[in-house]
Design a protein around this motif. Structure first.
Motif, PDB file in Angstrom:
ATOM      1  N   VAL A 278       8.167  19.687 -37.536  1.00 22.21           N
ATOM      2  CA  VAL A 278       8.480  18.877 -36.358  1.00 22.21           C
ATOM      3  C   VAL A 278       7.220  18.658 -35.525  1.00 22.21           C
ATOM      4  CG1 VAL A 278       9.863  18.742 -34.270  1.00 22.21           C
ATOM      5  CG2 VAL A 278      10.828  19.745 -36.320  1.00 22.21           C
TER       6      VAL A 278
ATOM      7  N   ILE B 245       5.560  15.200 -34.328  1.00 19.03           N
ATOM      8  CA  ILE B 245       5.302  14.810 -32.937  1.00 19.03           C
ATOM      9  C   ILE B 245       3.841  14.416 -32.764  1.00 19.03           C
ATOM     10  CG2 ILE B 245       5.380  15.530 -30.544  1.00 19.03           C
ATOM     11  CD1 ILE B 245       7.400  17.625 -31.378  1.00 19.03           C
TER      12      ILE B 245
ATOM     13  N   LEU C  20       6.610  21.387 -21.748  1.00 19.05           N
ATOM     14  CA  LEU C  20       7.434  22.241 -22.605  1.00 19.05           C
ATOM     15  C   LEU C  20       6.794  23.615 -22.733  1.00 19.05           C
ATOM     16  CD1 LEU C  20      10.010  21.437 -24.153  1.00 19.05           C
ATOM     17  CD2 LEU C  20       8.637  21.113 -26.174  1.00 19.05           C
TER      18      LEU C  20
ATOM     19  N   TRP D 299      18.764  29.962 -20.996  1.00 22.40           N
ATOM     20  CA  TRP D 299      19.362  28.757 -21.575  1.00 22.40           C
ATOM     21  C   TRP D 299      19.932  29.071 -22.954  1.00 22.40           C
ATOM     22  CZ3 TRP D 299      17.005  25.968 -25.796  1.00 22.40           C
ATOM     23  CH2 TRP D 299      17.605  24.736 -26.082  1.00 22.40           C
TER      24      TRP D 299
ATOM     25  N   VAL E 182      11.280  26.302 -30.593  1.00 23.14           N
ATOM     26  CA  VAL E 182      11.071  25.372 -29.484  1.00 23.14           C
ATOM     27  C   VAL E 182       9.871  25.821 -28.648  1.00 23.14           C
ATOM     28  CG1 VAL E 182      12.081  24.407 -27.404  1.00 23.14           C
ATOM     29  CG2 VAL E 182      13.499  24.776 -29.402  1.00 23.14           C
TER      30      VAL E 182
ATOM     31  N   LEU F 128       6.504  25.135 -30.457  1.00 18.24           N
ATOM     32  CA  LEU F 128       6.283  23.722 -30.765  1.00 18.24           C
ATOM     33  C   LEU F 128       5.064  23.145 -30.024  1.00 18.24           C
ATOM     34  CD1 LEU F 128       7.890  21.882 -32.617  1.00 18.24           C
ATOM     35  CD2 LEU F 128       9.240  21.167 -30.672  1.00 18.24           C
TER      36      LEU F 128
ATOM     37  N   CYS G 160      11.485  13.272 -35.270  1.00 26.87           N
ATOM     38  CA  CYS G 160      10.805  14.506 -34.864  1.00 26.87           C
ATOM     39  C   CYS G 160      10.614  14.518 -33.362  1.00 26.87           C
ATOM     40  CB  CYS G 160       9.431  14.601 -35.518  1.00 26.87           C
ATOM     41  SG  CYS G 160       9.485  15.168 -37.198  1.00 26.87           S
ATOM     42  N   PHE G 161      10.187  13.366 -32.866  1.00 27.86           N
ATOM     43  CA  PHE G 161       9.943  13.300 -31.436  1.00 27.86           C
ATOM     44  C   PHE G 161      11.235  13.485 -30.650  1.00 27.86           C
ATOM     45  CE2 PHE G 161       9.762  10.808 -27.585  1.00 27.86           C
ATOM     46  CZ  PHE G 161       8.842  11.581 -26.935  1.00 27.86           C
TER      47      PHE G 161
ATOM     48  N   LEU H 205      13.771  15.095 -31.625  1.00 27.43           N
ATOM     49  CA  LEU H 205      14.149  16.489 -31.824  1.00 27.43           C
ATOM     50  C   LEU H 205      13.441  17.394 -30.813  1.00 27.43           C
ATOM     51  CD1 LEU H 205      16.044  17.386 -34.029  1.00 27.43           C
ATOM     52  CD2 LEU H 205      14.101  18.113 -35.376  1.00 27.43           C
ATOM     53  N   ALA H 206      12.213  17.043 -30.466  1.00 21.54           N
ATOM     54  CA  ALA H 206      11.477  17.856 -29.501  1.00 21.54           C
ATOM     55  C   ALA H 206      11.947  17.603 -28.077  1.00 21.54           C
ATOM     56  CB  ALA H 206       9.983  17.567 -29.607  1.00 21.54           C
ATOM     57  N   MET H 207      12.364  16.367 -27.815  1.00 26.94           N
ATOM     58  CA  MET H 207      12.814  16.046 -26.462  1.00 26.94           C
ATOM     59  C   MET H 207      14.179  16.665 -26.168  1.00 26.94           C
ATOM     60  SD  MET H 207      10.589  14.392 -24.807  1.00 26.94           S
ATOM     61  CE  MET H 207       9.491  15.498 -25.648  1.00 26.94           C
TER      62      MET H 207
ATOM     63  N   PRO I 156      15.725  19.655 -26.752  1.00 21.79           N
ATOM     64  CA  PRO I 156      15.817  20.928 -26.038  1.00 21.79           C
ATOM     65  C   PRO I 156      15.258  20.858 -24.625  1.00 21.79           C
ATOM     66  CG  PRO I 156      14.202  21.072 -27.802  1.00 21.79           C
ATOM     67  CD  PRO I 156      14.930  19.790 -27.979  1.00 21.79           C
ATOM     68  N   LEU I 157      14.181  20.088 -24.444  1.00 25.17           N
ATOM     69  CA  LEU I 157      13.583  20.006 -23.107  1.00 25.17           C
ATOM     70  C   LEU I 157      14.576  19.411 -22.118  1.00 25.17           C
ATOM     71  CD1 LEU I 157      11.014  20.360 -21.396  1.00 25.17           C
ATOM     72  CD2 LEU I 157      10.496  17.980 -21.873  1.00 25.17           C
TER      73      LEU I 157
ATOM     74  N   SER J 155      17.849  19.078 -22.489  1.00 21.41           N
ATOM     75  CA  SER J 155      19.026  19.944 -22.370  1.00 21.41           C
ATOM     76  C   SER J 155      18.751  21.113 -21.441  1.00 21.41           C
ATOM     77  CB  SER J 155      19.408  20.444 -23.758  1.00 21.41           C
ATOM     78  OG  SER J 155      20.211  21.586 -23.659  1.00 21.41           O
ATOM     79  N   LEU J 156      17.568  21.722 -21.606  1.00 23.15           N
ATOM     80  CA  LEU J 156      17.230  22.883 -20.776  1.00 23.15           C
ATOM     81  C   LEU J 156      17.124  22.494 -19.309  1.00 23.15           C
ATOM     82  CD1 LEU J 156      14.916  25.745 -21.582  1.00 23.15           C
ATOM     83  CD2 LEU J 156      14.382  24.491 -19.546  1.00 23.15           C
ATOM     84  N   LEU J 157      16.356  21.420 -19.034  1.00 18.90           N
ATOM     85  CA  LEU J 157      16.174  21.021 -17.637  1.00 18.90           C
ATOM     86  C   LEU J 157      17.514  20.639 -17.018  1.00 18.90           C
ATOM     87  CD1 LEU J 157      12.864  18.969 -17.819  1.00 18.90           C
ATOM     88  CD2 LEU J 157      13.208  21.296 -17.023  1.00 18.90           C
TER      89      LEU J 157
ATOM     90  N   THR K 226      20.666  21.662 -17.899  1.00 16.79           N
ATOM     91  CA  THR K 226      21.547  22.810 -17.646  1.00 16.79           C
ATOM     92  C   THR K 226      21.040  23.627 -16.456  1.00 16.79           C
ATOM     93  OG1 THR K 226      20.399  23.839 -19.488  1.00 16.79           O
ATOM     94  CG2 THR K 226      22.672  23.261 -19.854  1.00 16.79           C
TER      95      THR K 226
ATOM     96  N   ILE L  63      11.424  27.259 -12.056  1.00 19.80           N
ATOM     97  CA  ILE L  63      10.968  26.025 -12.710  1.00 19.80           C
ATOM     98  C   ILE L  63      10.365  25.070 -11.688  1.00 19.80           C
ATOM     99  CG2 ILE L  63      11.845  23.903 -13.751  1.00 19.80           C
ATOM    100  CD1 ILE L  63      13.167  25.347 -15.792  1.00 19.80           C
TER     101      ILE L  63
END
Lengths: 320, 370
Positions: free
Chosen positions: A100, A104, A127, A138, A184, A187, B97-98, B100-102, B104-105, B107-109, B111, B347
């Motif tokens: 991944v 990216i 990130l 989380w 994650v 990454l 891929c991109f 996929l990386a976005m 979790p970011l 989702s985390l922010l 939640t 955060i």
């Protein structure tokens, strides 16, 4: 110091200037030496403090899986299960994150519009800046619940592979969840390193490929990936180093047990770092010293991985 | 391409079988085909999932991506040929891929924001946990904020001078073995696991003060072990960017080397150095593991004295509340709410540092090459 002598002859040697120069140069090199001293101190203090419990240990430290160290009489503890868990979690993270991350990096360098690419660079850095304890929160409150149906499906269809054998942990707090969150977290490191090498691919190579009629993918496969391979490997190993030492995400997500178990969908296993964080507050007797010994093993593993990574990256620099 | 003169040679390389003029004019899908296909796939997949009553954001995204990748490859292979089809497939995979990386970011922010806002208010930020028993719907994070600021502040006081001076040594003075050794080991030091940095201070403290002694200072020292290499790295990079002409001009005026560094080199690089330091701060301010070992996890009172007593910090506070989440009844719910709100606070602080750092580097970057 010798460092100042070489630079002074060029100038008029008035006494006052020289004193300022000497003091400053010595302070600066002293700070540099202090860093070496700190690193040596980390190794030395860990060794000294772990000796206490290692001498009293009644079983082989490297082959035992149990951890009975919080006692003054006959402590019996070993790092075998912990080391296995550490390597397992980091391997899962690495296998999931590397492809991944390469994707990216390729996206940022060769696919995204230039303006968007700069923004994406920021986002990837962001990130990396999110604290691991927040990832852990989380992961344990939100993610593991979401993963349950996915794990059930995995067990249904791929259960014949021993890795995915059931029964699926009811909480979802398994090695695979921990590895996923670790993926994650590492990454951004792998992405950043890959992005840097992809940026350095000589334009001539890329244009040559395109001029021969290569499509964008063929250009990447022929010109970019061979050039960038050492950098990507170095980045992946740095990511591995990070994943090996990551504490909080694993400590919060995994429901641990000190066994050597290859079943990723069941709870079990534990990593060195998470074990230290969880056990330290309750450690008595030889407990603290034994945990320091475990930390020493972790230190040695990560040191080896990081030095290997730096070696690979440095060698690439010489060639390019 | 020169079509008229070199037809035979073009034919011999590349797609061999198709020699006629059609090989030079293979069809291509219209530019708008890919986005339209994606939109179409999304509508069809979304509709099908709704019809089956199985709609879920994740399965929708995964299915759409899968169907789109297959469809674009098949369509492109039919119209444009195999090589182009492969290219389009890889393009799709890279975009995935991109995404996929976005995921979790975002989702985390999301939640953290949604759950954190339930309790994130003036009361939460200005009271401590002193005297709050688990079943009470009360308590806040003030003591942890104080602790975080003190510990990170002390860590910065230790690491910035050492890190900056070491960077100056590497760039301005260093040569030979010592320089090589420092460069290499600073790199190695960036890879030290944070928990090992904590254990280092634990070992040191046992030797100096005996076992079981925790304080903010111990936490700060363990953080500075993690922070120093980052500061060295970023400062070194910035100092190297300072053009040599500036140094030479200064020497030519008879200014001693140390004054040149202090008055010419450092001011030129200061914006970049500040950025690096703030990013390093953002990195260590969220460190939890070393503080669990060195600063204690049980403190509930406001303690601003780094030399004595346990000291709570925001990350450790989150961890402490997560551990209390399992308790029965309302206590667990309150603990979870506090954990989210503290995560939101943390955060916000990290992002503040992060964006301030970017802003500084953008606003005050030295204007080179004029």
């Amino acid at each position: 110091m010798t460092t100042t002598d070489s630079s002074t002859p060029a100038r008029v040697p008035t006494g006052r200037r020289r004193i300022g120069d000497v003091i400053f140069a010595n302070t600066a090199s002293g700070a540099g030496a202090l860093i070496l001293l700190i690193l040596a101190g980390v190794a030395a203090f860990l060794i000294i403090q772990s000796m206490d419990s290692l001498r009293a240990n009644t079983v082989n430290f490297f082959t035992t899986t149990d951890w009975n160290a919080s006692t003054r009489e006959d402590p019996a503890f070993g790092v075998a299960a912990l080391a296995f868990g550490t390597v397992l979690a980091a391997t899962i993270a690495l296998l999931l994150a590397t492809p991944v991350a390469i994707g990216i990096a390729l996206f940022i360098v060769y696919y995204a519009p230039r303006r968007v690419a700069a923004l994406l660079g920021y986002i990837v850095d962001l990130l990396a800046a999110i604290p691991s304890v927040v990832y852990g929160l989380w992961g344990v409150v939100f993610l593991v619940g979401q993963l349950r149906p996915f794990y059930d499906a995995l067990e249904n269809y791929l259960g014949w592979i021993p890795l995915f054998a059931g029964p699926v942990s009811a909480t979802g707090r398994t090695m695979l969840s921990a590895g996923l969150v670790l993926a994650v977290m590492i990454l951004p490191i792998i992405t950043a390193m890959s992005r840097d090498v992809f940026h350095q691919v000589p334009q001539a190579n890329r244009e040559a490929a395109l001029a021969l009629g290569a499509t964008r993918w063929e250009m990447i496969r022929m010109a970019v990936l061979p050039f960038g391979r050492p950098g990507v490997i170095g980045g992946a190993m740095l990511g591995l180093g990070r994943a090996l030492g990551e504490t909080m995400a694993v400590a919060m997500i995994l429901s641990p047990s000190l066994v050597i178990s290859p079943f990723l969908l069941q709870s079990g296993n534990q990593t060195i770092a998470a074990h230290i964080a969880l056990q330290y507050p309750e450690a008595t007797g030889y407990g603290v010293s034994a945990l320091i010994a475990a930390g020493l093993v972790l230190f040695a593993i990560t040191l080896a991985v990081n030095m290997g990574a730096r070696f690979i990256v440095a060698r690439r620099k010489e060639f390019s | 391409m020169t079509t008229t003169t070199t037809t035979p040679s073009t034919g011999s390389s590349g797609d061999g079988p198709r020699l006629s003029s059609s090989s030079l004019l293979t069809g291509s899908l219209p530019r708008s085909f890919a986005p339209l296909l994606l939109a179409g796939t999304a509508v069809v997949v979304g509709g099908a999932l709704f019809a089956l009553g199985l709609f879920h954001l994740v399965s929708f995204a995964v299915l759409t991506a899968g169907v789109y990748l297959i469809a674009i490859t098949v369509a492109s292979r039919a119209v444009e040929g195999g090589r182009k089809a492969k290219d389009r497939l890889v393009t799709g995979v890279v975009y995935c891929c991109f995404g996929l990386a976005m995921a979790p970011l975002i989702s985390l922010l999301w939640t953290v924001l949604v759950n954190g806002l339930k309790r994130f208010d003036g009361y939460f930020l200005t009271v401590s946990m002193n005297g709050v028993i688990p079943s009470m719907d009360a308590g806040g994070v003030y003591h942890a904020i104080v602790g975080t600021l003190v510990i990170t502040g002390v860590a910065a006081l230790i690491s910035i001078p050492i890190g900056l001076l070491a960077a100056i040594y590497l760039v301005e003075y260093g040569k030979g073995r010592l320089k090589q050794a420092i460069t290499f080991f600073v790199d190695v030091m960036t890879g030290i696991p944070s928990i090992v940095a904590g254990l280092f201070v634990v070992a040191l403290w046992i030797m100096i003060f005996g076992p079981g002694n925790t304080s903010g200072l111990a936490g700060a020292i363990s953080l500075s072990v993690l922070m120093i290499p980052v500061v060295v790295r970023s400062s070194e990079e910035m100092l190297r960017l300072v053009p040599n002409e500036l140094r030479e001009a200064s020497y030519a005026l008879g200014v001693p080397k140390w004054l040149t560094i202090v008055k010419v080199v450092l001011p030129t690089a200061i914006a970049g150095i500040t950025t690096g330091i703030m990013l390093a701060l953002a990195r260590v301010i969220g460190e939890t593991a070393p503080l669990i070992l060195t600063a204690g996890i049980a403190s509930t009172r406001i303690n601003a004295n780094p030399f004595e007593g346990q000291m709570m910090s925001l990350p450790v506070f989150i961890y402490q509340q997560v551990r209390a989440m399992g308790s029965s009844g309302d206590a667990g719910i309150y603990a979870e709410e506090r954990a989210w709100a503290a995560a939101l606070t943390l955060i916000l602080i990290v992002m503040l540092l992060f964006f301030a750092a970017r802003l500084i580097s953008r606003l005050f970057a030295p204007k080179l090459g004029r």
